[in-house]
Enzyme design. Structure first.
Site, PDB file in Angstrom:
ATOM      1  N   TYR A 214     -10.210   5.200 -11.189  1.00 11.59           N
ATOM      2  CA  TYR A 214      -9.893   5.816  -9.888  1.00 11.59           C
ATOM      3  C   TYR A 214      -9.640   7.317  -9.980  1.00 11.59           C
ATOM      4  O   TYR A 214      -9.078   7.877  -9.026  1.00 11.59           O
ATOM      5  CB  TYR A 214      -8.598   5.231  -9.300  1.00 11.59           C
TER       6      TYR A 214
ATOM      7  N   TYR B 221      -0.418  -1.387 -12.199  1.00 15.96           N
ATOM      8  CA  TYR B 221      -1.848  -1.400 -12.520  1.00 15.96           C
ATOM      9  C   TYR B 221      -2.116  -0.745 -13.872  1.00 15.96           C
ATOM     10  O   TYR B 221      -3.155  -0.128 -14.087  1.00 15.96           O
ATOM     11  CB  TYR B 221      -2.669  -0.760 -11.389  1.00 15.96           C
TER      12      TYR B 221
ATOM     13  N   GLY C  67       3.511  -3.468  -3.952  1.00 15.95           N
ATOM     14  CA  GLY C  67       3.290  -3.661  -5.389  1.00 15.95           C
ATOM     15  C   GLY C  67       3.654  -2.381  -6.113  1.00 15.95           C
ATOM     16  O   GLY C  67       4.706  -2.252  -6.744  1.00 15.95           O
ATOM     17  N   ARG C  68       2.790  -1.376  -5.948  1.00 16.91           N
ATOM     18  CA  ARG C  68       2.942  -0.108  -6.649  1.00 16.91           C
ATOM     19  C   ARG C  68       4.328   0.513  -6.456  1.00 16.91           C
ATOM     20  O   ARG C  68       4.934   0.998  -7.405  1.00 16.91           O
ATOM     21  CB  ARG C  68       1.871   0.857  -6.126  1.00 16.91           C
TER      22      ARG C  68
ATOM     23  N   GLY D 224       0.765  -1.236   0.000  1.00 17.93           N
ATOM     24  CA  GLY D 224       0.000   0.000   0.000  1.00 17.93           C
ATOM     25  C   GLY D 224       0.796   1.286   0.000  1.00 17.93           C
ATOM     26  O   GLY D 224       0.209   2.364  -0.131  1.00 17.93           O
TER      27      GLY D 224
ATOM     28  N   CYS E  56     -14.742   4.534 -27.162  1.00 23.51           N
ATOM     29  CA  CYS E  56     -16.057   5.161 -27.150  1.00 23.51           C
ATOM     30  C   CYS E  56     -16.681   5.103 -25.766  1.00 23.51           C
ATOM     31  O   CYS E  56     -17.600   4.322 -25.503  1.00 23.51           O
ATOM     32  CB  CYS E  56     -16.946   4.520 -28.203  1.00 23.51           C
TER      33      CYS E  56
ATOM     34  N   ARG F  38      -6.600   3.330 -15.170  1.00 28.79           N
ATOM     35  CA  ARG F  38      -6.643   3.970 -13.856  1.00 28.79           C
ATOM     36  C   ARG F  38      -7.352   5.330 -13.844  1.00 28.79           C
ATOM     37  O   ARG F  38      -8.098   5.614 -12.900  1.00 28.79           O
ATOM     38  CB  ARG F  38      -5.240   4.081 -13.257  1.00 28.79           C
TER      39      ARG F  38
ATOM     40  N   GLU G 128       4.234  -6.690   1.447  1.00 31.24           N
ATOM     41  CA  GLU G 128       3.672  -6.964   0.123  1.00 31.24           C
ATOM     42  C   GLU G 128       3.580  -5.706  -0.734  1.00 31.24           C
ATOM     43  O   GLU G 128       2.499  -5.340  -1.187  1.00 31.24           O
ATOM     44  CB  GLU G 128       2.259  -7.553   0.263  1.00 31.24           C
TER      45      GLU G 128
HETATM   46  C1  LIG Z   1      -2.942  -5.216  -4.037  1.00 28.69           C
HETATM   47  C2  LIG Z   1      -2.395  -5.792  -2.791  1.00 28.69           C
HETATM   48  C3  LIG Z   1      -1.114  -5.436  -2.368  1.00 28.69           C
HETATM   49  C4  LIG Z   1      -0.267  -4.409  -3.064  1.00 28.69           C
HETATM   50  O1  LIG Z   1      -0.770  -3.127  -2.929  1.00 28.69           O
HETATM   51  P1  LIG Z   1       0.107  -1.862  -3.404  1.00 28.69           P
HETATM   52  O2  LIG Z   1      -0.728  -0.703  -3.070  1.00 28.69           O
HETATM   53  O3  LIG Z   1       0.323  -2.023  -4.869  1.00 28.69           O
HETATM   54  O4  LIG Z   1       1.387  -1.913  -2.647  1.00 28.69           O
HETATM   55  C5  LIG Z   1      -0.613  -6.053  -1.239  1.00 28.69           C
HETATM   56  N1  LIG Z   1      -1.342  -6.968  -0.554  1.00 28.69           N
HETATM   57  C6  LIG Z   1      -2.576  -7.322  -0.931  1.00 28.69           C
HETATM   58  C7  LIG Z   1      -3.322  -8.333  -0.145  1.00 28.69           C
HETATM   59  C8  LIG Z   1      -3.147  -6.755  -2.064  1.00 28.69           C
HETATM   60  O5  LIG Z   1      -4.378  -7.101  -2.439  1.00 28.69           O
END
Ligand SMILES: *Cc1c(COP(=O)(O)O)cnc(C)c1O
Length: 429
Positions: free
Chosen positions: A324, A381, A283-284, A247, A351, A320, A281
């Protein structure tokens, strides 16, 4: 000027990804396409590890890259080579993680709707843990593990009821959200799991939202998680794992940089003293700023009130903004010699009225058809959310490492997609 990550620079007025001229890639390949910087991805991982290591013992944590952000196998391999595991949310992502040589012992499986085949695949692959999100899921895992005559390692996803995330659609840790279980439910299921011959409960997980720049919600949520671990222990349970989710946000435009050291300090304050193995975890923050979506101008369209810049990339390529309201600043690949600017609404060809990248955007007044533009912050994403809506092709992906670039995914064309359709029926009758 809005933000450009360190992997991009203008050289003689032309935008480069590290030492690769975007114009060179566009010479031989159709737009739109995604292009990623391996250097930037490695740098992002290093920055996260540096922050964590200032406050935590590296032996005590594992980074599991949330590959739904960008699950191209070449990118996943690159991230695995940096010592990261994977957070997966489907059987497809499990297959990808295994192809990318992520050790199964560093794979965690999240998500509210894992089906039987996915659970069986995960258990047979001996992944580290399944992050359980409901009682029904726990009972399915138990039944499948019993049939396979194994013990399934699980953690329970605690929903701490904390508001977090840059947009309501990326907030996941409030009680109204579909994610996780409340404390009482986790406690009940933990008790059940302790008494099951086929489930091994290892601890808890939480993931409160995405694109967090302000670290305070973590402070609140991790305190709640730590207290919950203490209550598990007071019941006599012996968890060994806490999965702290992802996150952490990135700079897209004018945001502040997230305070990684502050994040690590929050973990050190609430979580490290528990002596559990910690999992992260992200991601972004690993891939977000490392990707561009490169596109060409198709038309400039003037109306009474507005000028539109119509690009060959649309919401099917980068969803996105439509989903969002996200901002992906647009940069001209070749800077104009003139300083004159003009305001455009930058839109795609799809469209849908929501196929808009940005409103009232200042660009060179002489920008013209066929000029190349790049949307920044497109690494996370972006490609993973793309579709063939409007029978459009799915964009190619390129990876840059220093002065070398290669195609890591060819475009999926409409001709490719037609192969899956049975359209000969009509001529048969
Ligand atoms: C999507 C997700 C992440 C990654 O979130 P980011 O905002 O991209 O860091 C981590 N854990 C879980 C369970 C997720 O669903």
């Amino acid at each position: 000027m809005t933000y450009l990550a360190p992997c991009y620079r203008y050289n003689d007025g032309t935008l480069f990804v590290n030492d690769v001229n975007i114009k060179d890639v566009a010479k031989s390949h159709e737009t739109p396409f995604y292009i990623y910087s391996a250097t930037q991805i490695r740098q992002n991982i290093r920055a996260f590890k540096t922050a964590l290591n200032s406050a935590l013992d590296p032996q005590n944590y594992t980074i599991c890259y949330a590959c739904k952000a960008l699950n191209n196998i070449s990118v996943m391999s690159l991230i695995a080579e940096q010592g990261c595991g994977a957070d997966i949310v489907s059987g497809g992502e499990l297959t990808r993680a295994l192809h990318a040589n992520v050790p199964p012992g560093n794979i965690v499986f999240s998500g509210v709707g894992k089906n039987d085949q996915e659970i069986e695949h995960a258990l047979n692959s001996k992944i580290r843990q399944i992050n359980v999100e409901s009682a029904a899921e726990l009972y399915r895992i138990e039944a499948i593990a019993q049939r396979l005559n194994i013990t399934a390692p699980v953690v329970f996803r605690l929903n701490p009821d904390v508001k977090a995330g840059a947009h309501e659609k990326i907030s996941t840790g409030q009680k109204e959200n579909k994610f996780g279980l409340n404390a009482e439910q986790v406690m009940d299921l933990y008790r059940y799991a302790e008494n099951s011959a086929h489930i091994m409960p290892r601890g808890i997980s939480l993931h409160i939202g995405s694109q967090l720049i302000d670290m305070h919600p973590y402070d609140t949520a991790y305190k709640i998680a730590a207290d919950f671990i203490l209550s598990l222990r007071s019941e006599g349970f012996t968890p060994d794992t806490i999965d702290l989710g992802g996150g952490i946000g990135i700079i897209y435009d004018r945001e502040d940089a997230p305070d990684l050291a502050g994040y690590a300090a929050i973990v050190a304050k609430h979580i490290a003293p528990l002596g559990l193995h910690m999992m992260f975890e992200p991601g972004r923050m690993i891939v977000g700023n490392a990707g561009l979506l490169v596109s060409r101008v198709i038309y400039i369209k003037e109306t009474d009130s507005k000028a539109f810049l119509i690009t060959d990339a649309g919401m099917n390529d980068l969803m996105r903004p439509a989903l969002y309201d996200s901002v992906h600043p647009i940069f001209e690949v070749e800077k104009s010699d003139s300083q004159d600017t003009k305001s455009f609404d930058v839109v795609g060809p799809v469209c849908e009225s929501s196929d808009v990248f940005s409103l009232d955007t200042a660009l060179s007044a002489d920008i013209a058809k066929d000029d190349l533009v790049a949307f920044t912050g497109a690494g996370a994403y972006g490609a993973t959310m793309s579709s063939s809506y409007n029978a459009r092709k799915i964009a190619a992906e390129f990876l840059v490492d220093g002065d070398v670039w290669k195609c890591i995914k060819r475009p999926i064309t409409n001709e490719d997609l037609l192969q899956f359709e049975n359209y000969t029926l009509k001529s048969d009758d």
